[in-house]
Structure formats: structure tokens, C-alpha cells
Write a protein that holds these residues in place. Structure first.
Motif, PDB file in Angstrom:
ATOM      1  N   ALA A  55       0.823  -1.202   0.000  1.00  0.00           N
ATOM      2  CA  ALA A  55       0.000   0.000   0.000  1.00  0.00           C
ATOM      3  C   ALA A  55       0.860   1.256   0.000  1.00  0.00           C
ATOM      4  O   ALA A  55       1.990   1.268   0.497  1.00  0.00           O
ATOM      5  CB  ALA A  55      -0.914  -0.001   1.221  1.00  0.00           C
ATOM      6  N   ALA A  56       0.318   2.317  -0.555  1.00  0.00           N
ATOM      7  CA  ALA A  56       0.963   3.627  -0.534  1.00  0.00           C
ATOM      8  C   ALA A  56      -0.086   4.681  -0.886  1.00  0.00           C
ATOM      9  O   ALA A  56      -1.164   4.360  -1.387  1.00  0.00           O
ATOM     10  CB  ALA A  56       2.133   3.690  -1.512  1.00  0.00           C
ATOM     11  N   ILE A  57       0.244   5.938  -0.632  1.00  0.00           N
ATOM     12  CA  ILE A  57      -0.617   7.063  -0.976  1.00  0.00           C
ATOM     13  C   ILE A  57       0.019   7.835  -2.116  1.00  0.00           C
ATOM     14  O   ILE A  57       1.213   8.171  -2.063  1.00  0.00           O
ATOM     15  CB  ILE A  57      -0.804   7.994   0.231  1.00  0.00           C
ATOM     16  N   CYS A  58      -0.743   8.089  -3.164  1.00  0.00           N
ATOM     17  CA  CYS A  58      -0.292   8.931  -4.269  1.00  0.00           C
ATOM     18  C   CYS A  58      -0.882  10.328  -4.082  1.00  0.00           C
ATOM     19  O   CYS A  58      -2.112  10.475  -4.016  1.00  0.00           O
ATOM     20  CB  CYS A  58      -0.735   8.348  -5.615  1.00  0.00           C
ATOM     21  N   PHE A  59      -0.029  11.333  -3.985  1.00  0.00           N
ATOM     22  CA  PHE A  59      -0.466  12.711  -3.709  1.00  0.00           C
ATOM     23  C   PHE A  59      -0.056  13.612  -4.862  1.00  0.00           C
ATOM     24  O   PHE A  59       1.133  13.727  -5.181  1.00  0.00           O
ATOM     25  CB  PHE A  59       0.162  13.205  -2.404  1.00  0.00           C
ATOM     26  N   ASN A  60      -1.046  14.237  -5.520  1.00  0.00           N
ATOM     27  CA  ASN A  60      -0.768  15.139  -6.636  1.00  0.00           C
ATOM     28  C   ASN A  60      -0.320  16.495  -6.075  1.00  0.00           C
ATOM     29  O   ASN A  60      -1.116  17.237  -5.489  1.00  0.00           O
ATOM     30  CB  ASN A  60      -2.008  15.306  -7.512  1.00  0.00           C
ATOM     31  N   LYS A  64      -3.828   6.324 -10.568  1.00  0.00           N
ATOM     32  CA  LYS A  64      -3.932   6.867 -11.927  1.00  0.00           C
ATOM     33  C   LYS A  64      -4.738   8.153 -11.928  1.00  0.00           C
ATOM     34  O   LYS A  64      -4.424   9.103 -12.651  1.00  0.00           O
ATOM     35  CB  LYS A  64      -4.572   5.829 -12.855  1.00  0.00           C
ATOM     36  N   MET A  65      -5.793   8.211 -11.114  1.00  0.00           N
ATOM     37  CA  MET A  65      -6.607   9.416 -11.012  1.00  0.00           C
ATOM     38  C   MET A  65      -5.803  10.563 -10.405  1.00  0.00           C
ATOM     39  O   MET A  65      -5.885  11.704 -10.861  1.00  0.00           O
ATOM     40  CB  MET A  65      -7.858   9.137 -10.174  1.00  0.00           C
ATOM     41  N   ALA A  66      -5.020  10.257  -9.369  1.00  0.00           N
ATOM     42  CA  ALA A  66      -4.169  11.290  -8.772  1.00  0.00           C
ATOM     43  C   ALA A  66      -3.128  11.768  -9.772  1.00  0.00           C
ATOM     44  O   ALA A  66      -2.858  12.976  -9.885  1.00  0.00           O
ATOM     45  CB  ALA A  66      -3.500  10.753  -7.510  1.00  0.00           C
ATOM     46  N   ALA A  67      -2.571  10.840 -10.508  1.00  0.00           N
ATOM     47  CA  ALA A  67      -1.564  11.196 -11.509  1.00  0.00           C
ATOM     48  C   ALA A  67      -2.136  12.114 -12.577  1.00  0.00           C
ATOM     49  O   ALA A  67      -1.457  13.016 -13.086  1.00  0.00           O
ATOM     50  CB  ALA A  67      -0.995   9.932 -12.145  1.00  0.00           C
ATOM     51  N   ALA A  68      -3.408  11.901 -12.931  1.00  0.00           N
ATOM     52  CA  ALA A  68      -4.066  12.695 -13.976  1.00  0.00           C
ATOM     53  C   ALA A  68      -4.689  13.976 -13.431  1.00  0.00           C
ATOM     54  O   ALA A  68      -5.256  14.755 -14.200  1.00  0.00           O
ATOM     55  CB  ALA A  68      -5.132  11.856 -14.662  1.00  0.00           C
ATOM     56  N   GLY A  69      -4.609  14.199 -12.119  1.00  0.00           N
ATOM     57  CA  GLY A  69      -5.203  15.391 -11.522  1.00  0.00           C
ATOM     58  C   GLY A  69      -6.703  15.288 -11.320  1.00  0.00           C
ATOM     59  O   GLY A  69      -7.368  16.288 -11.046  1.00  0.00           O
ATOM     60  N   SER A  87       3.727   5.786 -12.457  1.00  0.00           N
ATOM     61  CA  SER A  87       3.112   7.046 -12.874  1.00  0.00           C
ATOM     62  C   SER A  87       4.103   8.200 -12.760  1.00  0.00           C
ATOM     63  O   SER A  87       4.169   9.069 -13.632  1.00  0.00           O
ATOM     64  CB  SER A  87       1.869   7.335 -12.031  1.00  0.00           C
ATOM     65  N   LYS A  88       4.889   8.218 -11.691  1.00  0.00           N
ATOM     66  CA  LYS A  88       5.885   9.278 -11.505  1.00  0.00           C
ATOM     67  C   LYS A  88       6.953   9.203 -12.594  1.00  0.00           C
ATOM     68  O   LYS A  88       7.403  10.231 -13.119  1.00  0.00           O
ATOM     69  CB  LYS A  88       6.520   9.175 -10.119  1.00  0.00           C
ATOM     70  N   ALA A  89       7.363   7.975 -12.949  1.00  0.00           N
ATOM     71  CA  ALA A  89       8.354   7.805 -14.026  1.00  0.00           C
ATOM     72  C   ALA A  89       7.817   8.292 -15.364  1.00  0.00           C
ATOM     73  O   ALA A  89       8.587   8.695 -16.246  1.00  0.00           O
ATOM     74  CB  ALA A  89       8.771   6.339 -14.123  1.00  0.00           C
ATOM     75  N   GLU A  90       6.496   8.259 -15.522  1.00  0.00           N
ATOM     76  CA  GLU A  90       5.867   8.743 -16.749  1.00  0.00           C
ATOM     77  C   GLU A  90       5.660  10.257 -16.737  1.00  0.00           C
ATOM     78  O   GLU A  90       5.104  10.822 -17.681  1.00  0.00           O
ATOM     79  CB  GLU A  90       4.522   8.038 -16.955  1.00  0.00           C
ATOM     80  N   GLY A  91       6.082  10.907 -15.643  1.00  0.00           N
ATOM     81  CA  GLY A  91       6.026  12.361 -15.578  1.00  0.00           C
ATOM     82  C   GLY A  91       4.926  12.941 -14.723  1.00  0.00           C
ATOM     83  O   GLY A  91       4.761  14.166 -14.672  1.00  0.00           O
ATOM     84  N   ALA A  92       4.147  12.097 -14.051  1.00  0.00           N
ATOM     85  CA  ALA A  92       3.048  12.604 -13.228  1.00  0.00           C
ATOM     86  C   ALA A  92       3.589  13.369 -12.022  1.00  0.00           C
ATOM     87  O   ALA A  92       4.567  12.947 -11.391  1.00  0.00           O
ATOM     88  CB  ALA A  92       2.165  11.453 -12.752  1.00  0.00           C
ATOM     89  N   PRO A  93       2.959  14.502 -11.664  1.00  0.00           N
ATOM     90  CA  PRO A  93       3.426  15.308 -10.523  1.00  0.00           C
ATOM     91  C   PRO A  93       2.917  14.767  -9.193  1.00  0.00           C
ATOM     92  O   PRO A  93       2.103  15.385  -8.510  1.00  0.00           O
ATOM     93  CB  PRO A  93       2.835  16.687 -10.834  1.00  0.00           C
TER      94      PRO A  93
END
Length: 340
Positions: A129-134, A211-216, A231-237
Motif C-alpha cells: 500500500a501507498a498514498i499517491c499525492f498530486n 492513476k486518477m491522482a496522476a491525472a489530476g 506514474s511518476k516515471a511517466e512524468g506525473a506530478p
């Protein structure tokens, strides 16, 4: 001297026997592996075993588990390749798995196998598990990045958190079962009550929140660490956050379905599923694999993951799965996305 008329039928018969020996065997394989990876899995396996064709039946963890249980008295699958260990433990309890000790078993990390001899299932890889934060959307809204699970209940995050539904997603279930283990059952449900107030939606996919966080599309996605790193490697903030209380985890696992008519081919697949070649293949999508020392570092994968992984009681999670999901659905399902 053998006459030509005698030789031709003999050669034809030999060819027919040879063809029969190498006839293609088809295996029906149930899986929750990401759809985008299935062709690669089959192709890599077929490099070594071109005589076995895999017919995939793919869906989310919860759906595949429910499907297998519904088919208990009339099994349709030969093998399960890539399903949460907690789900396979449920199937084992129901007597639905064929114990088998695959070649190479001793090379596995002991955590990545059923404790029985012979084992009813073997592990492939783990997801955590982890949290993705935009960070961009968070800054726009004046939100600070969370550092813990408890932080996700802060009023500032109201409507900005998305997580997987545990009834359909293995990632969702490892979150819920880990919170109940970490906080205790009473405080675990209290935590989820508070978290529910901030939830924008529960998805039916473990990777979708990130994916939703990555896309904003949301600020915070409760997902798994590898998806965040990808997602981060693909450039997501996004920042990939390991909550301070610890993180739940589960492992993708493989098993033979009891009663299969293709036992030999099923054993061949399970043998191959724990080879170093298979582990290298899993490492494309997972940072932790069942044979120690094979996994290569993954770019942007957060540090301290191994230390943060809780001492997960898989038997407890499996034995209480139905009750947990029933209670969770009763309390929170109104915010789940439509299925389909």
C-alpha cells in the motif's frame, strides 16, 4: 528391403504419433494480473512451453475470487495464476486447491508459500500500500501532503480522497484488513468511519486511485507503491507516501484448481511460475518478488518499504474476509463507483 508402399504408411503413422505427442494443451487460467501484462506473461511462458496455450479469464481480485467460489462444485479453471494469497487461502479452506510442490520451491522466501507440505499455493510477487499525492493539485487547493493514515481523516481532505473498494479490489482489501490489524477492530472501524467522510469515491481497481491522482482527477489516491512509481516515471506530478503507521501488503500467488483434467500441464505452469525467468518478468511490474536477490531497483519506488510492511496475518485476513467485506459494504458502499 522395405518397399515404398510399406514405408509411406509407416512414416504417416509416425508423424501422427509425433503430432499427438506435441499437440497443444489448453489451460483455462483465472487471474487478477493487470490486463496490460497478460500477453507478456503468456508470451514469456510460451518461449519455454510452446505446446501449452493459456486462455485467460481476467477480472479484479474480488470478482475472480467470487467466481471461483461460485464454481466450487463445477470448476471451470485449471490454474489460478496471479491472485491475492488471502483469496487463495479462502479457496484452500474450501478444499478447492490441489496441493503441489513445484520444482524450485526451496528457492522462495518462506513468506511466499503456503506453510503446508506440499503447499496449496506459491507466491510470485508482493504489492504494498501507498498514498499517491498530486503536488500540483494539492498546491492549488492549499493542501499539505499527508504523512500518515490518520492524516487522511483531516477535514481539509474532504472529497479529495479516492481508494479501492475491498470487495472488488485486492488492494482495497489489504488496506482494510491491515487497518483492522494495526488499529484493532473497534478503532479500525472508527478510523474507516472518519475516512469515509473524506472519500470522493471507491473504485473497483487497485491502480485506478493512483492513476486518477496522476491525472489530476483527485488529489489523493490510496493505491499501491509500484503504480505510483510507474506514474511518476511517466512524468506525473505525484509524491508516493509511505504512511508512518505501517502499510498493508499482499502477494500475487499461483495454485492448481482441484479436479483439473489437465494436471500435467497445470503442474508445468506452476513449476515455471516460480523460476528466475518468471521472477524477472514479474519485476517489470512489481518491486518485490518471491526469490530473494532477483528484483532490480525500481525508479521512484519509495525507500523504507520493506521496514514499513506490517506483520500481515494472512490466515486471519482470509478467515475473516467475508465478515469484513459484509461490514464494509453495509457501512460505505454508497460511495462506490458503478460496476462495469
Amino acid at each position: 528391403m522395405i518397399k515404398a508402399k510399406t514405408l509411406v504408411p509407416a512414416l504417416a503413422a509416425a508423424a501422427m504419433l509425433s503430432g499427438a505427442a506435441y499437440a497443444e494443451t489448453e489451460l483455462t487460467v483465472y487471474t487478477a494480473v493487470e490486463a496490460e501484462d497478460l500477453a507478456r506473461y503468456a508470451e514469456t511462458f510460451n518461449q519455454d512451453h510452446p505446446d501449452i496455450k493459456i486462455n485467460w479469464v481476467r477480472d479484479s481480485t474480488g470478482v475472480i475470487t467470487a467466481k471461483l467460489l461460485a464454481e466450487k462444485n463445477n470448476p471451470q479453471a485449471d490454474v489460478v495464476w496471479g491472485l491475492a494469497a488471502t483469496s487463495l487461502l479462502v479457496l484452500k479452506t474450501e478444499g478447492m486447491l490441489e496441493p503441489y510442490a513445484p520444482s524450485g520451491l526451496d528457492a522462495l522466501d518462506p513468506r511466499f508459500r503456503d506453510a503446508d507440505n506440499p503447499p496449496s499455493w506459491v507466491g510470485m510477487d508482493a504489492w504494498v500500500a501507498a498514498i499517491c499525492f498530486n503536488t500540483v493539485e494539492g498546491e492549488k487547493l492549499g493542501l499539505t501532503a499527508p504523512t500518515s493514515w490518520a492524516d487522511l481523516t483531516k477535514p481539509e481532505y474532504a472529497g479529495h480522497v479516492v481508494m479501492p473498494n475491498p470487495a472488488s479490489s485486492g488492494t482495497g482489501f489489504l488496506d482494510v484488513s491491515s487497518w483492522l490489524q494495526m488499529f484493532g477492530e473497534e478503532k479500525g472501524w472508527e478510523y474507516m468511519d472518519a475516512l469515509h467522510a473524506n472519500i470522493g469515491a471507491y473504485t473497483h481497481s487497485g491502480s485506478k486511485p493512483c492513476k486518477m491522482a496522476a491525472a489530476g482527477e483527485t488529489v489523493i489516491g490510496v493505491s499501491f507503491a509500484f503504480r505510483g512509481a510507474k506514474s511518476k516515471a511517466e512524468g506525473a506530478p505525484i509524491d508516493i507516501i509511505v504512511p508512518s503507521e505501517g502499510i498493508g501488503w499482499d502477494m500475487e500467488s499461483t495454485a492448481i484448481v482441484a479436479g483439473t483434467a489437465n494436471a500435467e500441464a497445470a503442474q508445468t505452469l506452476v513449476d515455471w511460475s516460480i523460476t528466475p525467468k518468471a521472477m524477472e518478468m514479474y519485476n517489470v511490474g512489481y518491486a518485490v518478488v518471491a526469490i530473494p536477490g532477483i528484483a532490480k531497483p525500481v525508479e521512484f519506488f519509495p525507500e523504507g518499504i520493506t521496514e514499513a510492511m506490517i506483520d500481515n496475518d494472512f490466515e486471519w485476513a482470509a478467515n475473516n474476509r467475508s465478515a469484513i467485506l459484509e461490514e464494509w459494504t453495509k457501512r460505505y458502499d454508497t460511495k462506490s463507483e458503478p460496476k462495469g
